[in-house]
Design a protein around this motif. Structure first.
Motif, mmCIF file in Angstrom:
data_model
loop_
_atom_site.group_PDB
_atom_site.id
_atom_site.type_symbol
_atom_site.label_atom_id
_atom_site.label_comp_id
_atom_site.label_asym_id
_atom_site.label_seq_id
_atom_site.Cartn_x
_atom_site.Cartn_y
_atom_site.Cartn_z
ATOM 1 N N MET A 165 4.808 98.756 23.538
ATOM 2 C CA MET A 165 4.596 100.069 24.147
ATOM 3 C C MET A 165 3.556 99.993 25.261
ATOM 4 S SD MET A 165 6.484 102.571 23.134
ATOM 5 C CE MET A 165 5.482 103.998 23.574
ATOM 6 N N LYS A 166 2.510 99.183 25.043
ATOM 7 C CA LYS A 166 1.492 99.040 26.083
ATOM 8 C C LYS A 166 2.057 98.358 27.324
ATOM 9 C CE LYS A 166 -2.626 99.048 23.150
ATOM 10 N NZ LYS A 166 -3.877 98.346 22.804
ATOM 11 N N LEU A 167 2.904 97.351 27.102
ATOM 12 C CA LEU A 167 3.540 96.691 28.243
ATOM 13 C C LEU A 167 4.469 97.655 28.985
ATOM 14 C CD1 LEU A 167 4.458 93.131 26.878
ATOM 15 C CD2 LEU A 167 2.874 93.681 28.734
ATOM 16 N N ALA A 168 5.223 98.448 28.222
ATOM 17 C CA ALA A 168 6.108 99.424 28.854
ATOM 18 C C ALA A 168 5.298 100.401 29.711
ATOM 19 C CB ALA A 168 6.899 100.171 27.788
ATOM 20 N N LYS A 221 15.320 100.572 35.818
ATOM 21 C CA LYS A 221 15.687 100.619 34.400
ATOM 22 C C LYS A 221 14.641 99.911 33.560
ATOM 23 C CE LYS A 221 19.625 99.806 31.306
ATOM 24 N NZ LYS A 221 21.031 99.323 31.234
ATOM 25 N N LEU A 222 14.246 100.547 32.450
ATOM 26 C CA LEU A 222 13.319 99.936 31.490
ATOM 27 C C LEU A 222 13.947 100.024 30.106
ATOM 28 C CD1 LEU A 222 9.518 100.076 31.265
ATOM 29 C CD2 LEU A 222 10.842 100.597 29.217
ATOM 30 N N VAL A 223 14.031 98.879 29.429
ATOM 31 C CA VAL A 223 14.627 98.794 28.094
ATOM 32 C C VAL A 223 13.564 98.295 27.120
ATOM 33 C CG1 VAL A 223 16.446 97.772 26.675
ATOM 34 C CG2 VAL A 223 16.878 98.272 29.096
ATOM 35 N N LEU A 224 13.417 99.000 25.996
ATOM 36 C CA LEU A 224 12.454 98.600 24.968
ATOM 37 C C LEU A 224 13.203 98.431 23.647
ATOM 38 C CD1 LEU A 224 9.519 98.095 24.090
ATOM 39 C CD2 LEU A 224 9.303 100.549 23.685
ATOM 40 N N ARG A 225 13.074 97.244 23.041
ATOM 41 C CA ARG A 225 13.736 96.959 21.764
ATOM 42 C C ARG A 225 12.698 96.490 20.754
ATOM 43 N NH1 ARG A 225 19.318 96.077 22.967
ATOM 44 N NH2 ARG A 225 19.672 95.733 25.206
ATOM 45 N N TRP A 226 12.830 96.905 19.494
ATOM 46 C CA TRP A 226 11.927 96.418 18.449
ATOM 47 C C TRP A 226 12.664 96.391 17.121
ATOM 48 C CZ3 TRP A 226 12.039 101.240 20.441
ATOM 49 C CH2 TRP A 226 12.114 102.321 19.567
ATOM 50 N N ARG A 227 12.157 95.571 16.179
ATOM 51 C CA ARG A 227 12.844 95.370 14.905
ATOM 52 C C ARG A 227 12.140 96.048 13.733
ATOM 53 N NH1 ARG A 227 13.319 90.004 17.053
ATOM 54 N NH2 ARG A 227 11.662 89.229 15.693
ATOM 55 N N CYS A 278 8.991 91.483 18.359
ATOM 56 C CA CYS A 278 9.157 91.048 16.985
ATOM 57 C C CYS A 278 8.490 92.073 16.066
ATOM 58 C CB CYS A 278 8.527 89.672 16.777
ATOM 59 S SG CYS A 278 6.739 89.641 17.040
ATOM 60 N N CYS A 279 8.699 91.924 14.779
ATOM 61 C CA CYS A 279 8.098 92.852 13.821
ATOM 62 C C CYS A 279 6.570 92.850 13.965
ATOM 63 C CB CYS A 279 8.499 92.449 12.409
ATOM 64 S SG CYS A 279 7.989 93.604 11.146
ATOM 65 N N LYS A 280 5.953 94.011 14.016
ATOM 66 C CA LYS A 280 4.513 94.225 14.155
ATOM 67 C C LYS A 280 4.013 94.025 15.580
ATOM 68 C CE LYS A 280 3.504 92.932 9.364
ATOM 69 N NZ LYS A 280 2.685 92.078 8.471
ATOM 70 N N ALA A 281 4.930 93.864 16.526
ATOM 71 C CA ALA A 281 4.515 93.749 17.925
ATOM 72 C C ALA A 281 4.883 94.998 18.705
ATOM 73 C CB ALA A 281 5.163 92.522 18.559
ATOM 74 N N ASP A 283 7.120 109.538 24.116
ATOM 75 C CA ASP A 283 5.876 108.971 24.645
ATOM 76 C C ASP A 283 6.099 108.345 26.021
ATOM 77 O OD1 ASP A 283 4.602 109.745 22.349
ATOM 78 O OD2 ASP A 283 4.667 107.758 21.404
ATOM 79 N N LEU A 284 7.247 107.701 26.200
ATOM 80 C CA LEU A 284 7.537 107.095 27.495
ATOM 81 C C LEU A 284 7.716 108.157 28.580
ATOM 82 C CD1 LEU A 284 10.019 104.218 26.517
ATOM 83 C CD2 LEU A 284 7.635 103.987 27.215
ATOM 84 N N LEU A 285 8.366 109.245 28.247
ATOM 85 C CA LEU A 285 8.588 110.305 29.233
ATOM 86 C C LEU A 285 7.291 110.973 29.670
ATOM 87 C CD1 LEU A 285 11.823 111.967 27.797
ATOM 88 C CD2 LEU A 285 11.615 110.606 29.887
ATOM 89 N N GLU A 286 6.288 110.919 28.808
ATOM 90 C CA GLU A 286 5.009 111.544 29.130
ATOM 91 C C GLU A 286 4.128 110.680 30.017
ATOM 92 O OE1 GLU A 286 3.278 112.446 25.387
ATOM 93 O OE2 GLU A 286 4.612 114.152 24.962
ATOM 94 N N LEU A 287 4.566 109.452 30.289
ATOM 95 C CA LEU A 287 3.773 108.558 31.132
ATOM 96 C C LEU A 287 3.833 109.011 32.587
ATOM 97 C CD1 LEU A 287 4.848 105.071 29.688
ATOM 98 C CD2 LEU A 287 2.739 106.331 29.188
ATOM 99 N N SER A 288 2.893 108.516 33.365
ATOM 100 C CA SER A 288 2.879 108.799 34.799
ATOM 101 C C SER A 288 3.705 107.734 35.510
ATOM 102 C CB SER A 288 1.432 108.788 35.327
ATOM 103 O OG SER A 288 0.665 109.774 34.665
ATOM 104 N N TRP A 289 5.011 107.976 35.576
ATOM 105 C CA TRP A 289 5.923 106.991 36.124
ATOM 106 C C TRP A 289 5.742 106.864 37.631
ATOM 107 C CZ3 TRP A 289 9.623 103.973 33.538
ATOM 108 C CH2 TRP A 289 9.672 104.172 32.155
#
Length: 468
Positions: free
Chosen positions: A410-413, A425-431, A402-405, A443-449
């Motif tokens: 990003m932390k959960l991702a 597969k990981l999908v991130l959506r925000w409003r 939701c807005c402001k979350a 930022d996601l690509l820079e994580l240690s997957w």
């Protein structure tokens, strides 16, 4: 100039005949056209000409609402005349009524209207009585229980009288909402007397004369259960209402939508197998909000969760997540060993409970998290434990913010990316506009997957997908 005026005159003379070309269409086609109009509009076509006077009667359906008439008596008069005009060979096969009485002493007509169409082979019956007090509920006629043509039935705020004979051999869909029954045994008998019933929905009242709702059916595949407080009941009455029982014996059940306070509805016995998809909606107000005290009915709630612990697909509302949070403060949830798909709305202040919840889902394959209610969130996400499903089975994660979350999302991702071994597969959506698609992807690509083959999709407020 004169020639132009002459052509216009000729066109005007031809116009009436052109407009009347529709009257030359066959009755069957005109009937289809009129069926697309509201009933009142279809009836108004009767003034066009003698040809159109009774054409609207070819449409075997009536869809009327009392608030569309000047007063309730006008509505009653119109419906009485309409039903009388229908010939037996052209019965009203589809009747939908929305009835709101202005005064308690308004005419009682629902019983005779239902009786009329039930005796004339109605197939679709939908009767909704709005804001009718319990003492003024109208009774359904006994003829309805013997309507062998009925395919669809919806009754909202009426009185179902007792009967020892019920035969509804073709009824496939039934909606019973806020009605009153003679006793709970009758409701059980009513449901079981529908030999081909597939889709059943029941919205309870606390004064409906049913303490234990028993759904025994060999044919029902979709079951929706809900609850609405009775007449004049304030919230504090609802909080203190008596625990109600539910007994489900439906071996072909595929979908259960439970939109009630599970803490106050105990499943006494159940045949909820792993093939059933369960949606736990919960109610808007639940007693565990009261004063922040420890929830008083956790034992009943845990019993409910044990009854559905074999399901493969589970959708959980925010209020149910809140209930789970309180239950886990006392003891862990039962193991959902067959659960493959989990969808949950999570209030941000409860995000910290996710690892403990996932510990109860050792074989989870897919999870969809919908973050709601932006507020202060803990910074301890990076220190979370890693449940078994992240190491052995989780393949799909979707996070909706939701807005402001967005930052929490990003932390959960990051948590799922760095700990899910087999994630595909990981999908991130925000409003909101706090984050930008390209920067999020970077930022996601820079994580240690932990997984080397995961596909990433991000969707910002413009819903512009960015994929890798």
């Amino acid at each position: 100039m004169e020639e132009s005026k002459e052509r216009e005159k000729e066109a005007c003379q031809e116009l009436p005949s052109r407009r009347d070309m529709i009257s030359n269409l066959p009755d069957s086609l005109i009937s289809q056209m009129l069926s697309c109009l509201p009933t009142k509009e279809a009836v108004r076509t009767s003034v066009l000409s003698t040809r159109w006077k009774t054409l609207w009667l070819l449409v075997p359906s009536l869809r009327l609402a009392s608030h569309d008439f000047p007063d309730y008596n006008s509505f009653v008069s119109f419906l009485d005349k309409s039903l009388d005009l229908y010939r037996e060979e052209n019965s009203c096969l589809h009747l939908e009524l929305v009835i709101r009485k202005d005064y308690d002493d308004d005419q009682c007509c629902v019983t005779r209207w239902i009786d009329h169409v039930a005796r004339h082979k109605v197939k679709h019956l939908d009767v909704e009585c709005i804001l009718v007090k319990r003492e003024f509920l109208e009774a359904v006629p006994l003829s309805l229980y013997l309507c062998e043509s009925l395919l669809y039935l919806r009754l909202h705020r009426v009185l179902l009288v007792g009967s020892e004979s019920i035969s509804l051999p073709r009824l496939k869909t039934m909606r019973l909402e806020q009605n009153v029954y003679p006793h709970e045994a009758f409701l059980q008998f009513f449901i079981s007397s529908c030999p081909v019933l597939e889709d059943l929905s029941i919205v309870r009242k606390d004064d409906d004369n049913v303490k234990v709702l028993r759904v025994h059916s060999q044919t029902v595949t979709s079951l929706t259960l809900g609850f609405e407080p009775g007449d004049g009941h304030m919230l504090y009455h609802y909080f203190d209402r008596e625990i109600l029982g539910i007994c489900i014996d439906s071996p072909r059940l595929k979908y259960l939508n439970f939109n009630d306070d599970v803490s106050k509805c105990q499943i006494l016995s159940s045949f909820i197998s792993s093939s059933v998809k369960v949606h736990l909606g919960g109610v808007r107000y639940m007693s565990y909000y009261s004063g922040g005290v420890v929830f008083s009915n956790q034992q009943v709630a845990r019993s409910f969760f044990r009854c559905i612990s074999r399901v493969k697909d589970l959708v959980i509302s925010e209020t149910i997540m809140k209930l789970i949070y309180f239950c886990m403060k006392v003891e862990p949830l039962p193991q959902f060993c067959d659960l493959s798909y989990l969808e949950a709305k999570v209030c941000l202040v409860d995000v910290e409970m996710l690892p403990a919840l996932l510990e109860s889902c050792p074989n989870l394959n897919s999870i969809v998290l919908d973050l709601t209610r932006p507020t202060i969130i803990t910074e301890q996400i990076t220190a979370w434990a890693v449940p078994q499903c992240l190491l052995l089975s989780l393949e799909f994660v979707e996070i909706k913010c939701c807005c402001k979350a967005e930052l929490v999302g990003m932390k959960l991702a990051k948590y799922f990316a760095e700990n899910s071994v087999f994630l595909k597969k990981l999908v991130l959506r925000w409003r909101g506009y706090v984050l930008e698609e390209d920067s999020v992807l970077r930022d996601l690509l820079e994580l240690s997957w932990r997984s080397s083959t995961c596909q990433i999709e991000v969707y910002g407020p413009l819903k512009r997908p960015v994929r890798v």
